[in-house]
Design a protein around this motif. Structure first.
Motif, short mmCIF file in Angstrom:
data_model
loop_
_atom_site.label_atom_id
_atom_site.label_comp_id
_atom_site.label_asym_id
_atom_site.label_seq_id
_atom_site.Cartn_x
_atom_site.Cartn_y
_atom_site.Cartn_z
N ASN A 1 1.31 2.55 -3.97
CA ASN A 1 0.35 3.50 -4.55
C ASN A 1 -0.15 4.49 -3.50
O ASN A 1 -1.16 5.15 -3.67
CB ASN A 1 -0.82 2.80 -5.24
CG ASN A 1 -1.59 1.89 -4.32
OD1 ASN A 1 -1.27 1.77 -3.15
ND2 ASN A 1 -2.61 1.27 -4.84
N ALA B 1 -7.64 2.98 -5.08
CA ALA B 1 -6.50 2.44 -5.80
C ALA B 1 -6.64 2.66 -7.30
O ALA B 1 -5.65 2.75 -8.02
CB ALA B 1 -6.33 0.95 -5.51
N PHE B 2 -7.88 2.71 -7.80
CA PHE B 2 -8.07 2.96 -9.22
C PHE B 2 -8.16 4.45 -9.53
O PHE B 2 -8.50 4.83 -10.63
CB PHE B 2 -9.30 2.22 -9.74
CG PHE B 2 -9.01 0.77 -9.95
CD1 PHE B 2 -8.40 0.33 -11.10
CD2 PHE B 2 -9.31 -0.16 -8.97
CE1 PHE B 2 -8.09 -1.00 -11.28
CE2 PHE B 2 -9.00 -1.49 -9.14
CZ PHE B 2 -8.39 -1.91 -10.30
N GLY C 1 -12.56 -6.96 -3.32
CA GLY C 1 -12.83 -5.52 -3.39
C GLY C 1 -13.71 -5.13 -4.56
O GLY C 1 -13.57 -4.04 -5.11
N GLU D 1 -12.31 -2.55 2.06
CA GLU D 1 -11.56 -2.98 0.89
C GLU D 1 -12.17 -2.44 -0.39
O GLU D 1 -11.46 -2.11 -1.34
CB GLU D 1 -11.49 -4.50 0.84
CG GLU D 1 -10.24 -4.98 0.15
CD GLU D 1 -10.10 -6.47 0.15
OE1 GLU D 1 -9.06 -6.96 0.57
OE2 GLU D 1 -11.04 -7.17 -0.29
N ARG E 1 -2.48 7.15 -9.78
CA ARG E 1 -3.15 5.88 -9.52
C ARG E 1 -3.96 5.44 -10.73
O ARG E 1 -4.11 4.25 -10.99
CB ARG E 1 -4.09 6.02 -8.33
CG ARG E 1 -3.37 6.04 -7.00
CD ARG E 1 -4.37 6.30 -5.91
NE ARG E 1 -3.76 6.39 -4.60
CZ ARG E 1 -4.38 6.93 -3.56
NH1 ARG E 1 -5.59 7.42 -3.69
NH2 ARG E 1 -3.79 6.97 -2.39
N SER F 1 -2.47 -0.62 -11.10
CA SER F 1 -3.79 -1.11 -10.72
C SER F 1 -3.59 -2.14 -9.63
O SER F 1 -2.47 -2.56 -9.35
CB SER F 1 -4.49 -1.73 -11.92
OG SER F 1 -3.63 -2.67 -12.53
N MET F 2 -4.67 -2.54 -9.00
CA MET F 2 -4.52 -3.36 -7.81
C MET F 2 -5.58 -4.47 -7.76
O MET F 2 -6.72 -4.27 -8.17
CB MET F 2 -4.63 -2.45 -6.58
CG MET F 2 -4.19 -3.10 -5.30
SD MET F 2 -3.86 -1.81 -4.07
CE MET F 2 -3.45 -2.81 -2.67
N ARG G 1 -10.45 -6.32 -13.94
CA ARG G 1 -10.56 -4.90 -13.62
C ARG G 1 -9.17 -4.26 -13.59
O ARG G 1 -8.97 -3.14 -14.05
CB ARG G 1 -11.26 -4.74 -12.27
CG ARG G 1 -11.41 -3.30 -11.84
CD ARG G 1 -12.23 -3.19 -10.60
NE ARG G 1 -11.57 -3.79 -9.44
CZ ARG G 1 -12.06 -3.75 -8.20
NH1 ARG G 1 -13.20 -3.18 -7.98
NH2 ARG G 1 -11.41 -4.31 -7.21
N ALA G 2 -8.21 -5.03 -13.02
CA ALA G 2 -6.86 -4.49 -12.94
C ALA G 2 -6.20 -4.41 -14.32
O ALA G 2 -5.41 -3.53 -14.59
CB ALA G 2 -6.01 -5.34 -12.00
N ARG H 1 0.81 -1.22 0.00
CA ARG H 1 0.00 0.00 0.00
C ARG H 1 0.85 1.27 0.00
O ARG H 1 0.32 2.36 -0.19
CB ARG H 1 -0.97 -0.01 1.18
CG ARG H 1 -2.20 -0.85 0.89
CD ARG H 1 -3.00 -1.19 2.11
NE ARG H 1 -4.20 -1.92 1.76
CZ ARG H 1 -4.24 -3.18 1.33
NH1 ARG H 1 -3.11 -3.85 1.16
NH2 ARG H 1 -5.38 -3.76 1.04
N PHE I 1 -7.27 -7.29 -4.97
CA PHE I 1 -7.37 -7.38 -3.51
C PHE I 1 -7.65 -8.80 -3.03
O PHE I 1 -8.22 -9.61 -3.75
CB PHE I 1 -8.49 -6.47 -3.02
CG PHE I 1 -8.19 -5.02 -3.23
CD1 PHE I 1 -7.63 -4.28 -2.23
CD2 PHE I 1 -8.45 -4.41 -4.45
CE1 PHE I 1 -7.33 -2.95 -2.41
CE2 PHE I 1 -8.17 -3.08 -4.64
CZ PHE I 1 -7.60 -2.35 -3.62
#
Lengths: 341, 320
Positions: A74, B220-221, A115, B213, A103, A108-109, A176-177, A71, A111
């Motif tokens: 980003n 985060a995006f 998430g 989350e 960001r 991208s992330m 999505r990422a 964490r 989870f």
């Protein structure tokens, strides 16, 4: 220059972290700090660099600070002290607006518990990164559909996340990422919540995608097998300290301390070591007996070709995807890699 | 504060040294140890009325105008048309739920059926409740959002909410008359004080309860604060917020009945009248009408909340 550079990062959780910082810098242990000040050390002088296009796995048990570390990249968490730079820009110097842009376009992330947005369909979830960038619905739905197909979820795009199984939900998270097409992907225990079969499926899928896309991936896990399987480099965290960074073979062959030794003790080496890692490069392989050879792909794991080698009492010729000879493996190398130290 | 109380009190002893020679003041609470809050508040309140009278007058005229127009319009409508509109509203708001609609239709019919007088009185009460609730929504939800976002704001507002919820309602009903005169507007003011705290609390709670989350994923995006709020936090907090709206409605209705004691017209004054004349039948009849009105309000807001919840928290599981 490295893609991601983390320098002397400290993170202390509590009311007055800056007051506790000198104490931590002087080498107080996690327990001492907690007892004397009530503050928890998240990260203790962590420095590492991650190269472009590699998969860096950060491993440790829960509470070791790995989720905190990811964490910082980003800046979902600000460090107490230290520097994080991505592609040469110091993340700490970004203002709110720049941070949002950063960001949106740089990383991208994925989870641990996915998430996903429960009130959006799979399609809307996958397109979310593009939506916040301000893309028109037609455009972003097109990209989102491509990514949904890439993770093999066609037909489910109008479902809601809680209508899907865990594995499928995480594929949505992965899609999505991927949708924002960023160079860097952060994966926070992305597969830890999945059952073992689906997990190895997802690992395979990630490796396939990665071999095409060549992104820089920072992957967090508490599972050593997973980290050995996915990682080009592995960093092992213990109590907020980075105890060892190295290639999977480094970690297995030369554990830095007792903690790492305990970790790697029960690893099935044949399952996690790839041919290319133990092979003798073709240029150094003059003395190898090449009369009886088994052809092996460079990305195959030892267990996949071991039976063949034993049955034929042969040496291996390691080739890449195009069929070029990369190196050789003899019994000596096999023996060395499979013997527990 | 003790020093201020001492120096301003007219009961204080000749000099401080007397206190150390004569200890009788330790027996009963001495008269000079009295914080002069009452005169201070009275002065403040007088000053408020004198200097900001125009301001309150403006609010008063606006709310009264709104109330009168709304009431006249609804009273002017033939009763079957109004009844059908309420039933239609319920039908669509509840997501075409026939059970709820039939129940509400029954309650609406019974309001007039109990006593023809009640029809217009219920309209008055409804108008006051609706305006009071609108005020609560306009102010309560943004305040709730601010509280959820900022810990300092929350710490500042929580004690005010506690105060609003614990102070007896008559303490602000009467000053309400001084500020806004008799009638509908002080009732709206009282409704606001009484009914807005649960709405604020539930909005705040709802937003803070959104899965961390999921919010982190939005961040985060690269979602901006605005995108995060409208796209993720509010939609996911909506079931809780609707619960707050429902609470707010019920409390508004309770307050509008109490407000009949300061001369607010509506179904509440029927109860008051019945009790004053010791006409138990009349009071009970009016009481039943209030319950029916409450059921109508409750069912409509509740079923709307359920509809939203079904949409945002899709619980249907497919067999895969």
């Amino acid at each position: 220059m490295s893609k991601i550079e983390i320098k002397n990062v400290y993170k202390i959780f509590g009311d007055q972290p800056s007051k506790v910082l000198p104490m931590v810098k002087d080498g107080a242990t996690k327990e001492e700090v907690l007892e004397k000040t009530g503050h928890t050390i998240g990260l203790d002088n962590v420095s590492l660099s991650i190269e472009e296009g590699e998969t860096f796995v950060c491993m440790g048990l829960s509470g070791s600070g790995k989720s905190t570390l990811i964490r910082h990249i980003n800046r979902l968490i600000d460090p107490t002290s230290g520097e994080v730079s991505v592609e040469g820009t110091n993340v700490m110097n970004l203002d709110q607006k720049q941070l949002i842009e950063f960001r949106r376009h740089k990383m991208s992330m994925v989870f641990q518990r996915f998430g996903l947005f429960p009130h959006k369909t799979v399609l809307e979830n996958v397109g979310y990164g593009l939506e916040v960038q301000g893309q028109k619905p037609e455009e972003r739905n097109k990209t989102a559909m491509e990514k949904i197909e890439a993770v093999g979820l066609n037909g489910f795009e109008h479902q809601y996340p809680n209508q899907l199984s865990g594995g499928m939900q995480q594929r949505v998270g992965l899609a999505r990422a991927l949708a924002t097409n960023t160079d860097i992907m952060l994966m926070d225990e992305a597969f830890s919540a999945l059952d073992p079969l689906i997990r190895s499926d997802m690992q395979k899928q990630l490796m396939d995608l990665q071999s095409e896309l060549k992104k820089t991936i920072v992957f967090i896990t508490h599972d050593l097998d997973e980290s050995l399987r996915l990682g080009d480099h592995i960093g092992i965290l213990n109590g907020g300290k980075l105890v060892q960074v190295g290639t999977p073979v480094d970690i297995i062959m030369n554990p830095a301390d007792d903690y790492v030794t305990a970790f790697v003790k029960d690893v099935n080496r044949a399952k996690v070591i790839k041919a290319k890692i133990i092979m003798k490069p073709a240029s150094e392989a003059n003395g190898v007996d090449k009369t009886n050879l088994v052809k092996v792909q460079e990305d195959q794991f030892i267990e996949e070709f071991l039976p063949q080698v034993v049955c034929n009492n042969a040496n291996c010729e390691v080739i890449d995807k195009q069929g070029n000879v990369k190196g050789y493996i003899t019994n000596k190398e096999l023996q060395k890699s499979l013997t527990k130290s | 504060m003790v020093v201020v109380a001492y120096t301003t009190s007219k009961y204080r002893p000749e000099s401080v040294s007397v206190l150390f020679t004569d200890f009788s003041w330790l027996g009963n609470w001495p008269k000079w140890l009295d914080l002069p809050l009452m005169p201070f508040l009275n002065d403040g309140f007088d000053k408020l009325i004198r200097e900001y009278g125009m301001f309150f007058e403006g609010i008063n005229n606006f709310l009264l105008g709104l109330y009168t127009d709304m009431k006249n319009f609804m009273v002017g409508l033939p009763w079957p048309i109004l009844m059908i509109s309420v039933i239609a509203l319920c039908y669509f708001v509840s997501g075409r739920n026939t059970g709820t609609t039939i129940m509400v239709a029954f309650c609406v019919f019974f309001l007039g059926f109990l006593s023809p007088r009640y029809w217009d009185k219920c309209i008055m009460t409804t108008c006051i409740v609706v305006i009071g609730m609108l005020l609560c929504l306009i102010i309560g939800i943004p305040v709730g959002i601010l509280m959820a976002r900022n810990k300092k704001v929350r710490n500042a507002i929580l004690p005010i909410l506690d105060l609003m919820q614990t102070i007896p309602s008559f303490c602000y009903l009467i000053p309400g008359i001084l500020l806004f005169g008799l009638g509908a507007v002080p009732a709206i003011f009282a409704i606001f004080v009484y009914a807005v705290p649960p709405l604020i609390r539930l909005t705040d709670l709802g937003i803070r309860l959104v899965d961390k989350e999921v919010v982190e994923a939005a961040e985060a995006f690269g979602a901006s604060k605005k995108q995060k709020l409208w796209g993720v936090q509010l939609p996911l907090a909506l079931p809780n917020i609707m619960q707050g709206v429902n609470q707010c409605t019920m409390m508004s209705l309770a307050m509008v009945v109490i407000a009949s004691m300061i001369g607010t017209r509506g179904i509440g004054d029927e109860v008051l009248l019945g009790l004053q004349q010791l006409n138990v039948g009349m009071a009970t009849e009016a009481g039943i009408a209030i319950v029916l009105l409450a059921i109508i309000f409750d069912r409509i807001t509740q079923s709307y909340g359920e509809k939203i919840q079904a949409r945002t928290h899709n619980k249907k599981k497919l067999i895969l």
